[in-house]
Write a protein that holds these residues in place. Structure first.
Motif, short mmCIF file in Angstrom:
data_model
loop_
_atom_site.label_atom_id
_atom_site.label_comp_id
_atom_site.label_asym_id
_atom_site.label_seq_id
_atom_site.Cartn_x
_atom_site.Cartn_y
_atom_site.Cartn_z
N THR A 147 0.83 -1.20 0.00
CA THR A 147 0.00 0.00 0.00
C THR A 147 0.86 1.26 0.00
N ALA A 151 0.66 4.03 -2.79
CA ALA A 151 0.38 5.41 -2.42
C ALA A 151 1.42 6.36 -3.01
N VAL A 154 0.55 6.95 -6.56
CA VAL A 154 -0.58 7.87 -6.67
C VAL A 154 -0.11 9.30 -6.43
N PRO A 161 -6.11 7.77 -8.41
CA PRO A 161 -6.85 7.11 -7.32
C PRO A 161 -8.02 6.27 -7.81
N ASP A 162 -8.74 6.76 -8.81
CA ASP A 162 -9.90 6.04 -9.30
C ASP A 162 -9.54 4.76 -10.04
N VAL A 164 -7.45 2.55 -8.84
CA VAL A 164 -7.08 1.53 -7.86
C VAL A 164 -8.27 0.61 -7.61
#
Length: 240
Positions: A147, A151, A154, A161-162, A164
């Protein structure tokens, strides 16, 4: 109503190798005696994979929680890992076994890390059996580290983000180049998964075996693998 056909044998087997210490204590020996016996058992099970059609074998060697054990046992285990790599490197390479390590290497001894790197490089061209050794590994720790990497991508704009979803995270896991396990075996009679391959085993079949790991023979492994083929796997669906 149509039935779901039994499956072929598992392509990827993962094993929680439990019971080394208890095996040794039952014989009046120190726990490390059991770990050495368990390491010898690994060699036998790896060799049994190809005839059984098992292409991938993942073994749980040392968890992120195992640091809580006594300093003498932890030190002994780290020494055993170094010995195992030095002793088995040539044979694994000759037998076509590709070795990978998963887990967080930061806490490991630099000499051990160097040997792990050397073994991975020496066997990188092999494809008969893919042996993955989980060393300083924990499923929650793996997901947390994955993660963090996600992150960062991102934040840097490499990933929106959309975008993921459940297909994205596996690309950041330690096992990203491996198929998910079909069958997870735990020896020693304990019926828990102990933070092992949490994401990857969502649809794995489980077998909890009473046998302690040093006594888990090739014959028993063959029986468990054979029993898998008789299971009916629906993956949430129902027969047509």
């Amino acid at each position: 109503m149509a039935t779901v056909e039994p499956q072929e044998g598992p392509r990827h087997v993962a094993i929680i190798m439990d019971g080394n210490g208890r095996w040794a204590q039952a014989k009046g020996r120190p726990r490390l005696f059991g770990h050495h016996a368990g390491a010898r058992r690994v060699k036998e099970i790896v060799r049994a994979c190809k005839p059984l059609g098992v292409k991938y074998l993942t073994i749980f060697a040392f968890s992120t929680e195992n640091w809580k054990r006594t300093q003498s046992e932890v030190s002994g285990l780290m020494s055993l890992f170094r010995q195992y790599i030095r002793k088995e490197m040539r044979g694994l390479k000759a037998e076509g076994v590709r070795v990978r390590f998963i887990g967080d290497r930061v806490k490991l001894d630099k000499k051990l890390i160097a040997l792990m790197d050397e073994l991975e490089a020496a066997t990188a061209g092999n494809d008969e059996v893919h042996l993955t050794i989980a060393l300083n590994y924990g499923g929650r720790d793996e997901v947390a580290r994955a993660t963090q990497r996600l992150a960062r991508d991102v934040a840097s704009g490499k990933l929106a983000p959309d975008d993921v979803d459940e297909e994205t995270l596996p690309k950041y896991l330690d096992t990203r180049v491996l198929p998910d396990p079909d069958l997870v075996i735990r020896t020693s009679g304990e019926a828990r998964i102990s933070n092992f391959l949490l994401w990857q085993s969502a649809y794995a079949e489980y077998e909890f075996i009473n046998t302690l790991w040093p006594d888990f023979s090739e014959d028993e492994f063959r029986k468990v693998v054979g029993a898998y083929g008789k299971r009916k796997r629906r993956f949430g669906s129902v027969p047509a």
